[in-house]
Design a protein around this motif. Structure first.
Motif, PDB file in Angstrom:
ATOM      1  N   GLU A  20     -17.816 -50.527  -8.573  1.00 26.08           N
ATOM      2  CA  GLU A  20     -16.876 -50.960  -7.549  1.00 26.08           C
ATOM      3  C   GLU A  20     -17.425 -50.711  -6.151  1.00 26.08           C
ATOM      4  O   GLU A  20     -17.933 -49.621  -5.864  1.00 26.08           O
ATOM      5  N   VAL A  21     -17.313 -51.721  -5.296  1.00 23.32           N
ATOM      6  CA  VAL A  21     -17.545 -51.550  -3.862  1.00 23.32           C
ATOM      7  C   VAL A  21     -16.166 -51.448  -3.227  1.00 23.32           C
ATOM      8  O   VAL A  21     -15.344 -52.354  -3.357  1.00 23.32           O
ATOM      9  N   HIS A  22     -15.890 -50.330  -2.565  1.00 20.38           N
ATOM     10  CA  HIS A  22     -14.553 -50.111  -2.028  1.00 20.38           C
ATOM     11  C   HIS A  22     -14.596 -49.944  -0.504  1.00 20.38           C
ATOM     12  O   HIS A  22     -15.607 -49.537   0.079  1.00 20.38           O
ATOM     13  N   TYR A  23     -13.471 -50.291   0.112  1.00 20.66           N
ATOM     14  CA  TYR A  23     -13.327 -50.242   1.569  1.00 20.66           C
ATOM     15  C   TYR A  23     -12.474 -49.034   1.953  1.00 20.66           C
ATOM     16  O   TYR A  23     -11.534 -48.659   1.250  1.00 20.66           O
ATOM     17  N   GLY A  24     -12.807 -48.448   3.137  1.00 19.95           N
ATOM     18  CA  GLY A  24     -12.026 -47.331   3.647  1.00 19.95           C
ATOM     19  C   GLY A  24     -11.702 -47.489   5.120  1.00 19.95           C
ATOM     20  O   GLY A  24     -12.392 -48.210   5.859  1.00 19.95           O
ATOM     21  N   GLY A  32     -17.601 -64.592   0.808  1.00 17.75           N
ATOM     22  CA  GLY A  32     -18.282 -65.823   0.441  1.00 17.75           C
ATOM     23  C   GLY A  32     -19.635 -65.582  -0.183  1.00 17.75           C
ATOM     24  O   GLY A  32     -20.170 -64.471  -0.146  1.00 17.75           O
ATOM     25  N   HIS A  33     -20.181 -66.616  -0.775  1.00 19.76           N
ATOM     26  CA  HIS A  33     -21.546 -66.656  -1.302  1.00 19.76           C
ATOM     27  C   HIS A  33     -21.838 -65.458  -2.207  1.00 19.76           C
ATOM     28  O   HIS A  33     -22.776 -64.690  -1.990  1.00 19.76           O
ATOM     29  N   LEU A  34     -21.013 -65.340  -3.238  1.00 17.13           N
ATOM     30  CA  LEU A  34     -21.153 -64.273  -4.224  1.00 17.13           C
ATOM     31  C   LEU A  34     -22.234 -64.658  -5.228  1.00 17.13           C
ATOM     32  O   LEU A  34     -22.177 -65.725  -5.835  1.00 17.13           O
ATOM     33  N   VAL A  48     -10.552 -52.132  -3.539  1.00 17.61           N
ATOM     34  CA  VAL A  48     -11.843 -52.552  -4.091  1.00 17.61           C
ATOM     35  C   VAL A  48     -12.158 -53.950  -3.593  1.00 17.61           C
ATOM     36  O   VAL A  48     -11.373 -54.881  -3.800  1.00 17.61           O
ATOM     37  N   VAL A  49     -13.300 -54.098  -2.925  1.00 14.15           N
ATOM     38  CA  VAL A  49     -13.725 -55.397  -2.405  1.00 14.15           C
ATOM     39  C   VAL A  49     -14.352 -56.225  -3.514  1.00 14.15           C
ATOM     40  O   VAL A  49     -14.040 -57.405  -3.685  1.00 14.15           O
ATOM     41  N   ALA A  50     -15.252 -55.627  -4.267  1.00  9.10           N
ATOM     42  CA  ALA A  50     -15.941 -56.325  -5.352  1.00  9.10           C
ATOM     43  C   ALA A  50     -16.111 -55.379  -6.528  1.00  9.10           C
ATOM     44  O   ALA A  50     -16.330 -54.175  -6.346  1.00  9.10           O
ATOM     45  N   MET A  51     -16.027 -55.918  -7.737  1.00  6.19           N
ATOM     46  CA  MET A  51     -16.125 -55.128  -8.954  1.00  6.19           C
ATOM     47  C   MET A  51     -16.876 -55.945 -10.000  1.00  6.19           C
ATOM     48  O   MET A  51     -16.686 -57.156 -10.092  1.00  6.19           O
ATOM     49  N   PHE A  52     -17.720 -55.287 -10.776  1.00 10.51           N
ATOM     50  CA  PHE A  52     -18.341 -55.982 -11.900  1.00 10.51           C
ATOM     51  C   PHE A  52     -18.529 -55.034 -13.077  1.00 10.51           C
ATOM     52  O   PHE A  52     -18.734 -53.828 -12.905  1.00 10.51           O
ATOM     53  N   ALA A  75     -15.519 -59.660 -10.120  1.00 13.27           N
ATOM     54  CA  ALA A  75     -14.250 -59.988  -9.466  1.00 13.27           C
ATOM     55  C   ALA A  75     -14.301 -59.595  -8.002  1.00 13.27           C
ATOM     56  O   ALA A  75     -14.951 -58.617  -7.622  1.00 13.27           O
ATOM     57  N   ILE A  76     -13.597 -60.364  -7.188  1.00 16.15           N
ATOM     58  CA  ILE A  76     -13.390 -60.042  -5.781  1.00 16.15           C
ATOM     59  C   ILE A  76     -11.930 -59.618  -5.613  1.00 16.15           C
ATOM     60  O   ILE A  76     -11.018 -60.302  -6.074  1.00 16.15           O
TER      61      ILE A  76
END
Length: 265
Positions: free
Chosen positions: A124-128, A219-221, A110-114, A206-207
């Protein structure tokens, strides 16, 4: 005399930092993540709390974005912050810069979660593997309500601004996941609708929750309660390359394309 008068003058900040603070309409929370090496937390740019650091990111070590001061490489760390109370408008937009190495990152992380107060409690934004990004949502019982799957955004080796856009549309949520490269005339988007659910207000963001990502820079969240086009920061994102100051503008609204489609100015 000019030299004497300018001594001790504060640094104005990076192009993207200045751009984000030029018009703060709808801007609820903003962490530039440009903190210097040795910092023990990530300072906010607005009047709210910092992000805590769990682990040991390599702060101020990624210099690939001309629009930004050096950014952290995650190095297995997590950062987490609290979003201040704000008016629920039915719209939420989360943005951040992302640079994944050409070799890729850790699959499934998970790259970013809120978290939000809506019926979808966690986004969740997730990477594959191969450079995909995806969006998924869970309810308060940790049951997955939907997933976009891994979308071929081809993020490996690219410098990108990533945006998650959520809009309450009657009883449903319209969602959109977008990326934009500095200087690009169009971006990529993947969108859809989640029926019979609510957006609510964001509370915690969260990152890399759990700290499973190593060589990705973030950066720059920021978090907004209005949806705006990424092109409003297009000139700042490319650090005003080849532009005169008078050319700065909010740009035209991005047009959402079909899944995996392009959107343009």
């Amino acid at each position: 005399m000019i030299r004497r008068l300018s001594q001790g003058s504060s640094v104005l900040g990076s192009a993207l930092y200045r751009g984000r603070l030029f018009d703060t309409t709808g801007l609820v929370a903003y962490w530039p993540l440009e903190d210097a090496e040795g910092s023990t937390s990530m300072a906010p740019a607005l009047a709210h709390g910092p992000m805590t650091i769990i682990g040991a990111p390599r702060l101020a070590s990624f210099e690939g974005f001309a629009a930004s001061n050096p950014l952290p490489i995650l190095n297995g760390a997590e950062t987490r912050g609290s979003v201040p109370a704000y008016t629920d408008t039915g719209s939420t937009q989360v943005r951040f810069l992302m640079a994944a190495p050409a070799a890729g990152a850790e699959d499934g992380q998970v790259v970013a979660m809120f978290y939000t107060t809506g019926s979808v409690r966690r986004w969740e934004v997730h990477y594959g593997t191969g450079g995909t990004l995806g969006l998924r949502g869970f309810d308060s019982f940790n049951t997955q309500l939907f997933t976009s799957g891994g979308v071929a955004f081809a993020v490996n080796g690219e410098l990108l601004m990533v945006s998650v856009e959520l809009t309450q549309n009657g009883a449903n949520i319209d969602w959109n996941l977008l990326t934009l490269e500095p200087g690009a005339a169009s971006g990529l988007s993947f969108s859809g609708t989640l029926a019979a659910n609510t957006v609510g207000r964001a509370g915690t963001i969260a990152i890399s929750p759990g700290g499973g990502i190593t060589d990705v820079a973030i950066g720059h969240l920021s978090l907004q309660n209005t949806i705006t086009t990424l092109f409003e920061l297009g000139a700042q994102l490319e650090a005003w390359a080849g532009r005169r100051p008078a050319g700065a503008s909010n740009g035209s609204a991005g047009r959402k394309g079909s899944p995996s489609g392009h959107w343009a100015m």
